[in-house]
Design a protein around this motif. Structure first.
Motif, PDB file in Angstrom:
ATOM      1  N   TRP A  67     -10.240 -62.925 -41.875  1.00  0.00           N
ATOM      2  CA  TRP A  67     -10.252 -64.315 -41.431  1.00  0.00           C
ATOM      3  C   TRP A  67      -9.119 -65.103 -42.083  1.00  0.00           C
ATOM      4  O   TRP A  67      -8.462 -65.926 -41.436  1.00  0.00           O
ATOM      5  CB  TRP A  67     -11.600 -64.963 -41.765  1.00  0.00           C
ATOM      6  CG  TRP A  67     -12.644 -64.753 -40.731  1.00  0.00           C
ATOM      7  CD1 TRP A  67     -13.667 -63.862 -40.768  1.00  0.00           C
ATOM      8  CD2 TRP A  67     -12.759 -65.441 -39.475  1.00  0.00           C
ATOM      9  NE1 TRP A  67     -14.423 -63.946 -39.633  1.00  0.00           N
ATOM     10  CE2 TRP A  67     -13.896 -64.916 -38.814  1.00  0.00           C
ATOM     11  CE3 TRP A  67     -12.040 -66.449 -38.850  1.00  0.00           C
ATOM     12  CZ2 TRP A  67     -14.309 -65.362 -37.559  1.00  0.00           C
ATOM     13  CZ3 TRP A  67     -12.448 -66.897 -37.603  1.00  0.00           C
ATOM     14  CH2 TRP A  67     -13.562 -66.359 -36.973  1.00  0.00           C
ATOM     15  N   ASN A  68      -8.885 -64.869 -43.363  1.00  0.00           N
ATOM     16  CA  ASN A  68      -7.836 -65.575 -44.080  1.00  0.00           C
ATOM     17  C   ASN A  68      -6.473 -65.292 -43.465  1.00  0.00           C
ATOM     18  O   ASN A  68      -5.668 -66.211 -43.248  1.00  0.00           O
ATOM     19  CB  ASN A  68      -7.854 -65.183 -45.552  1.00  0.00           C
ATOM     20  CG  ASN A  68      -7.014 -66.102 -46.412  1.00  0.00           C
ATOM     21  OD1 ASN A  68      -5.804 -65.992 -46.444  1.00  0.00           O
ATOM     22  ND2 ASN A  68      -7.665 -67.009 -47.117  1.00  0.00           N
ATOM     23  N   THR A 118     -11.976 -74.250 -43.835  1.00  0.00           N
ATOM     24  CA  THR A 118     -13.407 -74.002 -43.702  1.00  0.00           C
ATOM     25  C   THR A 118     -13.769 -72.520 -43.699  1.00  0.00           C
ATOM     26  O   THR A 118     -14.741 -72.107 -44.343  1.00  0.00           O
ATOM     27  CB  THR A 118     -13.937 -74.645 -42.405  1.00  0.00           C
ATOM     28  OG1 THR A 118     -13.563 -76.031 -42.385  1.00  0.00           O
ATOM     29  CG2 THR A 118     -15.456 -74.531 -42.306  1.00  0.00           C
ATOM     30  N   TYR A 119     -12.980 -71.714 -42.984  1.00  0.00           N
ATOM     31  CA  TYR A 119     -13.354 -70.313 -42.782  1.00  0.00           C
ATOM     32  C   TYR A 119     -12.411 -69.309 -43.448  1.00  0.00           C
ATOM     33  O   TYR A 119     -12.673 -68.103 -43.406  1.00  0.00           O
ATOM     34  CB  TYR A 119     -13.428 -70.005 -41.279  1.00  0.00           C
ATOM     35  CG  TYR A 119     -14.444 -70.852 -40.551  1.00  0.00           C
ATOM     36  CD1 TYR A 119     -15.807 -70.631 -40.722  1.00  0.00           C
ATOM     37  CD2 TYR A 119     -14.032 -71.872 -39.700  1.00  0.00           C
ATOM     38  CE1 TYR A 119     -16.746 -71.412 -40.061  1.00  0.00           C
ATOM     39  CE2 TYR A 119     -14.963 -72.657 -39.016  1.00  0.00           C
ATOM     40  CZ  TYR A 119     -16.320 -72.422 -39.207  1.00  0.00           C
ATOM     41  OH  TYR A 119     -17.246 -73.192 -38.554  1.00  0.00           O
ATOM     42  N   SER A 168     -11.969 -68.530 -46.448  1.00  0.00           N
ATOM     43  CA  SER A 168     -12.528 -67.825 -47.600  1.00  0.00           C
ATOM     44  C   SER A 168     -13.604 -66.817 -47.218  1.00  0.00           C
ATOM     45  O   SER A 168     -14.140 -66.124 -48.085  1.00  0.00           O
ATOM     46  CB  SER A 168     -13.115 -68.840 -48.587  1.00  0.00           C
ATOM     47  OG  SER A 168     -14.145 -69.607 -47.972  1.00  0.00           O
ATOM     48  N   MET A 169     -13.915 -66.685 -45.935  1.00  0.00           N
ATOM     49  CA  MET A 169     -14.984 -65.783 -45.510  1.00  0.00           C
ATOM     50  C   MET A 169     -14.630 -64.325 -45.763  1.00  0.00           C
ATOM     51  O   MET A 169     -15.460 -63.537 -46.223  1.00  0.00           O
ATOM     52  CB  MET A 169     -15.300 -66.003 -44.030  1.00  0.00           C
ATOM     53  CG  MET A 169     -15.974 -67.335 -43.732  1.00  0.00           C
ATOM     54  SD  MET A 169     -16.319 -67.570 -41.966  1.00  0.00           S
ATOM     55  CE  MET A 169     -17.378 -66.164 -41.621  1.00  0.00           C
ATOM     56  N   LEU A 173      -9.635 -75.302 -39.819  1.00  0.00           N
ATOM     57  CA  LEU A 173     -10.254 -73.985 -39.717  1.00  0.00           C
ATOM     58  C   LEU A 173      -9.895 -73.101 -40.914  1.00  0.00           C
ATOM     59  O   LEU A 173     -10.741 -72.352 -41.409  1.00  0.00           O
ATOM     60  CB  LEU A 173      -9.822 -73.305 -38.409  1.00  0.00           C
ATOM     61  CG  LEU A 173     -10.368 -73.943 -37.120  1.00  0.00           C
ATOM     62  CD1 LEU A 173      -9.743 -73.296 -35.899  1.00  0.00           C
ATOM     63  CD2 LEU A 173     -11.894 -73.837 -37.068  1.00  0.00           C
ATOM     64  N   TYR A 174      -8.645 -73.199 -41.372  1.00  0.00           N
ATOM     65  CA  TYR A 174      -8.264 -72.398 -42.534  1.00  0.00           C
ATOM     66  C   TYR A 174      -9.023 -72.853 -43.782  1.00  0.00           C
ATOM     67  O   TYR A 174      -9.470 -72.043 -44.585  1.00  0.00           O
ATOM     68  CB  TYR A 174      -6.756 -72.484 -42.773  1.00  0.00           C
ATOM     69  CG  TYR A 174      -6.292 -71.624 -43.930  1.00  0.00           C
ATOM     70  CD1 TYR A 174      -6.337 -70.242 -43.836  1.00  0.00           C
ATOM     71  CD2 TYR A 174      -5.838 -72.195 -45.120  1.00  0.00           C
ATOM     72  CE1 TYR A 174      -5.941 -69.439 -44.886  1.00  0.00           C
ATOM     73  CE2 TYR A 174      -5.438 -71.406 -46.177  1.00  0.00           C
ATOM     74  CZ  TYR A 174      -5.490 -70.022 -46.055  1.00  0.00           C
ATOM     75  OH  TYR A 174      -5.103 -69.228 -47.108  1.00  0.00           O
TER      76      TYR A 174
END
Length: 499
Positions: free
Chosen positions: A380-381, A372-373, A375-376, A369-370
């Motif tokens: 989120w990071n 994939t998401y 960098s949103m 999850l880190y």
């Protein structure tokens, strides 16, 4: 009379000067505080290179598509030869692995020596030596050193001194604290690892604007100061302070002292356990191999997370080196909670292997999850980094503290307490081999694909959990109501009967 004189000579000079007839609780508190700050300093100085990486090598290519591109947000920073070349990330990876390779090998010798000499003096040597050679690495900035082998050799010697720290502090704490709630106590105490990383990150990131050499020099001065405090005040065990561990009272007449980690009625054996004998203690090998992969994951984050953050678009923007270093501390904040939770859960369940394996399995989706998401957006990071740190550092903290103390006083030793430093060194030394491999491999493959790096980390987390399968099965069998005897012995019985 001679024995009394020997005990007096081994007492810390500060306690001899100000009086040393304190209570057991007073000494336990003093030991926890001093060893906490001592190992905080070890990790504070160890973290610096990960923060300085981006200043030394600001133009590294880090992958394809959304994983990153040439990071040129800081046009004024041209890096530092020889690290600002096309092979810069590989050279930085080689320095990391050189440090960790010497650290892991040195750990085995440090544990062997630590069980045979005054741990207060030994720990002080490790702290002062680390401070000196960390300073010498930073001195390359002022001396205008651009020779790769200078930095390589300095880091290798620093790794040797760093290897003294962990076996020493675990052995001292193990001497003063019993088995009750050991997982929780050591889980809280082990927060020094994450707090040291946080302190090293924030301090090094703040000092970068003055020149990267200061990021090494100031933390080293702090470590040297704490090392002197340790030498002056650290009591290494109740026997030296003439404390009756059973009653918690000051007792000058007692000839022998029972070690707090031993079962009632077991007397101290003064012959230190050999290296091969320690390896044969049930449970040591599987936990050591589990830690190999666990530390591979944890130390890849330790050395490369700030670099990864600064070279990855987060919310469509690149962060500065200092901001990336500060943001990376969230991983260690999660690690503090993970260590406490792992210790508390393992105490409540009386199941170290089940707890460690469960955390490692949970780390796999957290890493995915880190990747994939993360960098949103910044939010989120931060959230995903916190969760990842919790699951990655939880088992790492549990194995290097409570599990090491459990196995260092295993029933197969027949009451011999002088195995704590050796067992701790074997487990953490084996783990440190993995810690050396992770950053090295990352240094080579990160320039092509960070996706491949995270795949490697997820595979390592899976293997770490699988290596504990036999112990997990033994602990589960011990929980079956019909197996009354196993239920009484719990995890410790699992180590003895199933491994």
């Amino acid at each position: 009379m001679a024995q009394s004189h020997d005990m007096m000579s081994r007492k810390p000079p500060g306690l001899r000067l100000f009086g040393s007839a304190g209570s057991l609780r007073t000494y336990q508190t003093l030991v926890l505080v001093l060893t906490f700050f001592a190992y905080t300093c070890f990790h504070m100085t160890r973290k610096i290179t990960s923060i300085v990486k981006s200043a030394l090598d600001p133009q590294t290519k880090v992958g394809f598509s959304h994983w990153g591109r040439l990071h040129a947000s800081n046009t004024l920073n041209t890096g530092w030869l020889p690290f600002n070349t096309v092979d810069g990330s590989a050279l930085l990876g080689e320095i990391d692995v050189a440090f960790l390779a010497v650290y892991s090998v040195g750990m085995f010798f440090a544990g062997h020596i630590g069980d045979r000499m005054d741990l207060r003096i030994f720990l002080t040597i490790g702290m002062l030596g680390t401070a000196i050679f960390t300073t010498l690495f930073g001195a390359g900035y002022w001396l205008n050193v651009h020779n790769f082998y200078y930095f390589l050799v300095i880091q290798m010697i620093s790794g040797l001194f760093q290897s003294i720290g962990w076996p020493s502090v675990v052995a001292v704490v193990g001497n003063w604290f019993g088995k009750s709630k050991r997982g929780l106590i050591m889980g809280i105490w082990n927060a020094h690892t994450s707090i040291g990383n946080i302190a090293g990150s924030l301090l090094a990131a703040f000092l970068l604007k003055f020149g990267w050499g200061w990021s090494f020099a100031i933390p080293s001065l702090i470590m040297a100061f704490v090392g002197l405090i340790v030498y002056i005040f650290l009591p290494i065990n109740p026997e030296v302070m003439e404390i009756d561990i059973d009653s918690g009272e000051f007792n000058c007449e007692k000839d022998t002292v029972k070690e707090p980690l031993l079962e009632p009625g077991q007397e101290v054996k003064h012959k230190a356990v050999g290296f091969l004998e320690a390896w044969r203690i049930p449970g040591v090998a599987p936990f050591a191999l589990c830690l190999f992969f666990s530390k591979l994951v944890a130390y890849t984050f330790l050395y490369w997370l700030p670099f990864y953050i600064s070279h990855t678009r987060i919310g469509g923007e690149y962060l500065s080196d200092a901001m990336a270093g500060s943001l990376s501390t969230i991983f260690d904040v999660g690690g503090v909670l993970g260590g406490v939770l792992a210790g508390h859960i393992s105490d409540r369940l009386n199941a170290r292997a089940i707890t460690a394996a469960s955390f490692m399995y949970c780390a796999i989706p957290a890493l995915f999850l880190y990747r994939t998401y993360g960098s949103m957006s910044i939010v989120w990071n931060i959230c995903l980094m916190f969760i990842t740190g919790m699951f990655v550092n939880g088992p790492y903290a549990l194995i290097t503290t409570a599990v090491s103390a459990d196995l260092g006083t295993h029933s197969s030793l027949n009451g011999n307490s002088r195995a704590l430093a050796t067992v701790t060194a074997i487990i953490d030394g084996t783990g440190s081999v993995g810690a050396a491999i992770g950053p090295l491999v990352t240094g080579y493959i990160s320039s092509k694909s960070w996706s491949a790096v995270f795949t490697m980390l997820m595979a390592a987390a899976l293997l770490a959990g699988l290596l504990l399968t036999k112990l997990v099965c033994a602990e589960l069998k011990g929980k079956v109501p019909s197996s009354a005897s196993k239920d009484a012995t719990g995890a410790q019985g699992a180590y003895s009967n199933e491994v």
